[in-house]
Design an enzyme around this catalytic site. Structure first.
Site, short mmCIF file in Angstrom:
data_model
loop_
_atom_site.label_atom_id
_atom_site.label_comp_id
_atom_site.label_asym_id
_atom_site.label_seq_id
_atom_site.Cartn_x
_atom_site.Cartn_y
_atom_site.Cartn_z
N ASP A 48 42.19 0.46 -10.50
CA ASP A 48 42.33 1.62 -9.25
C ASP A 48 41.70 1.33 -8.20
O ASP A 48 40.97 2.25 -7.78
CB ASP A 48 42.07 3.10 -9.97
CG ASP A 48 43.00 3.06 -11.24
OD1 ASP A 48 44.13 3.79 -11.23
OD2 ASP A 48 42.52 2.92 -12.29
N ASP A 81 46.93 -0.63 -11.17
CA ASP A 81 46.95 0.21 -9.58
C ASP A 81 46.11 -0.79 -8.55
O ASP A 81 44.79 -0.31 -8.23
CB ASP A 81 46.53 1.37 -9.69
CG ASP A 81 47.23 2.45 -10.08
OD1 ASP A 81 48.65 2.21 -10.30
OD2 ASP A 81 47.39 3.67 -10.03
N TYR A 84 47.07 0.07 -3.27
CA TYR A 84 47.49 1.37 -3.03
C TYR A 84 48.12 1.52 -1.54
O TYR A 84 47.74 0.44 -0.75
CB TYR A 84 46.34 2.48 -2.91
CG TYR A 84 45.80 2.93 -4.35
CD1 TYR A 84 46.51 3.66 -5.13
CD2 TYR A 84 44.62 2.16 -4.91
CE1 TYR A 84 46.10 4.34 -6.33
CE2 TYR A 84 44.30 2.34 -6.17
CZ TYR A 84 44.97 3.54 -6.81
OH TYR A 84 44.54 3.82 -8.20
N ASN A 119 51.03 2.29 -12.26
CA ASN A 119 52.23 2.96 -11.59
C ASN A 119 52.37 2.78 -10.01
O ASN A 119 53.51 2.74 -9.56
CB ASN A 119 52.18 4.40 -12.17
CG ASN A 119 50.86 5.03 -11.62
OD1 ASN A 119 49.95 4.78 -12.28
ND2 ASN A 119 51.04 5.88 -10.53
N HIS A 221 44.85 12.90 -15.33
CA HIS A 221 46.36 12.50 -15.85
C HIS A 221 46.31 13.00 -17.36
O HIS A 221 47.48 13.35 -17.75
CB HIS A 221 46.64 11.03 -15.68
CG HIS A 221 46.97 10.78 -14.45
ND1 HIS A 221 47.63 11.31 -13.73
CD2 HIS A 221 46.29 9.83 -13.49
CE1 HIS A 221 47.92 10.75 -12.38
NE2 HIS A 221 46.81 9.89 -12.36
N HIS A 247 44.10 4.27 -14.56
CA HIS A 247 44.97 5.38 -14.36
C HIS A 247 44.06 6.74 -13.75
O HIS A 247 44.11 7.09 -12.79
CB HIS A 247 45.79 5.64 -15.22
CG HIS A 247 46.93 6.47 -15.08
ND1 HIS A 247 47.69 6.34 -13.85
CD2 HIS A 247 47.55 7.62 -15.72
CE1 HIS A 247 48.83 7.35 -13.89
NE2 HIS A 247 48.59 7.95 -14.82
N ASP A 248 43.27 7.13 -14.86
CA ASP A 248 42.25 8.07 -14.33
C ASP A 248 41.30 7.37 -13.67
O ASP A 248 40.48 6.58 -14.36
CB ASP A 248 41.99 9.10 -15.63
CG ASP A 248 42.79 10.30 -15.99
OD1 ASP A 248 43.29 10.69 -15.32
OD2 ASP A 248 42.85 10.74 -17.28
N HIS A 249 40.88 8.24 -12.52
CA HIS A 249 39.95 7.64 -11.59
C HIS A 249 38.39 8.06 -11.82
O HIS A 249 37.82 8.87 -11.19
CB HIS A 249 40.29 7.89 -10.20
CG HIS A 249 41.36 7.52 -9.64
ND1 HIS A 249 41.85 7.55 -8.44
CD2 HIS A 249 42.55 6.79 -10.35
CE1 HIS A 249 43.16 7.08 -8.21
NE2 HIS A 249 43.39 6.48 -9.41
#
Length: 329
Positions: A48, A81, A84, A119, A221, A247-249
């Site tokens: 991410d 990710d 962005y 995603n 999430h 996914h979860d930051h």
């Protein structure tokens, strides 16, 4: 042109073989063997991240470079990710250089990067990140949907998790690039069969599965129920040691109550969500940090050592496991 019975039979056999290959295709494999005399493998894990250096991405990259030099890392894993907010537009998108090449400049980070799609990557041109043209622009880049990295003592199974989540196919706020995914049910069935077959055939001491989405998480999430229902049973049955995601930051470790499986989140490559944590059984939630950072793995024949670092390069949490004993630090 009329076909005789012999020709029709041959074509039917060819079609059957091709159809079978499409249903249970073998995942592409890459050999990446340890180069150190003791046979150990050292890896950095970050997720991410791709924000042109903003939200402390450059600071995390700097600390990764220092740790990469200290450990003499073998390669880097990206948990998705990668760019962005909406992936890449094409394989000439300047965002690739601005968020990757110009950020991860340390000599120690000029090793192979193995990346999965998240995603946000699916909101752009998916084929751009999968394109061999990106490797021409930066030789350390490699991104595929699902694949295997074989390092002898350990095999890494990278899984394309975004198409598993139902909500991406119904939400109206974003457009997703589903080329190569539809029909979805067939695609997901193939992925699960491929992963299950590869895990079954693996003779590696350690088995590590990597995907973008959480299976279990105390973060923003939370759990990904589709993966809990469809992927987790395979991981438990095949005795996978680690499931690593982004996914979860945040940075996070959750222990499974049912097996040796550990759920490790390394999604702190840039923007983090301060204070965003949900209640979780303290016997399972071994560690949670709602800030930026990255993770390291050191793997030997006998042991895996995990460490989480913050944006200042400070160790936040360490954990080790072997095939014989289990100890928390």
């Amino acid at each position: 042109m009329a076909l005789n019975n012999k020709t029709t039979t041959i074509l039917l056999v060819v079609y059957t073989v091709v159809a079978t290959v499409n249903v249970v295709a073998e995942l592409q494999r890459f050999d990446h063997r340890p180069t150190k005399a003791d046979g150990s493998l050292d890896i950095l894990v970050v997720g991410d991240w791709g924000r042109r250096g903003l939200y402390n991405q450059s600071d995390v990259a700097f600390q990764m470079g220092k740790m990469g030099e200290k450990m003499n890392v073998d390669f880097i894993v990206s948990t998705g990710d990668n760019f962005y907010d909406d992936g890449l537009t094409d394989d000439n998108d300047p965002l690739f250089v601005e968020s990757f090449t110009k950020i991860y400049t340390a000599k120690s980070l000029q090793k192979q990067w193995y990346s999965v799609l998240g995603n946000h990557d699916y909101r752009g041109n998916v084929f751009a990140q999968l394109s061999p043209a990106l490797k021409q622009r930066d030789s350390k880049w490699l991104c595929l949907r699902s694949f295997i990295v074989n390092s002898g003592i350990v095999e890494f199974f990278f899984v394309d998790t975004t198409p598993f989540q139902d909500k991406y196919f119904t939400e109206e706020d974003h457009d997703y690039d589903w080329r190569g995914i539809l029909p979805r049910e067939e695609y997901l069935s193939n992925v699960l069969k491929e992963v299950e077959m590869a895990l079954e055939e693996s003779s590696a001491t350690w088995k590590i599965v990597i995907g973008h989405h959480t299976i279990f998480s105390a973060g923003h999430h939370g759990n990904t129920q589709e993966l809990v229902d469809q992927l987790l049973p395979i991981l438990e049955e095949k005795e996978v040691d680690l499931y690593i995601n982004g996914h979860d930051h945040c940075l996070q470790q959750i222990s499974s109550p049912n097996s040796q499986l550990q759920f490790l989140t390394s999604g702190g490559g840039s923007k983090a969500w301060r204070g965003d944590i949900n209640q979780w059984n303290p016997n399972e939630l071994k560690f949670y940090y709602d800030g930026q950072g990255f993770m390291t793995l050191r793997i030997t024949e006998d042991e895996i050592d995990v460490a989480f670092y913050d944006v200042f390069g400070e160790i936040l949490h360490e954990w080790s496991t072997s095939k014989y004993t289990l100890k928390d630090s």
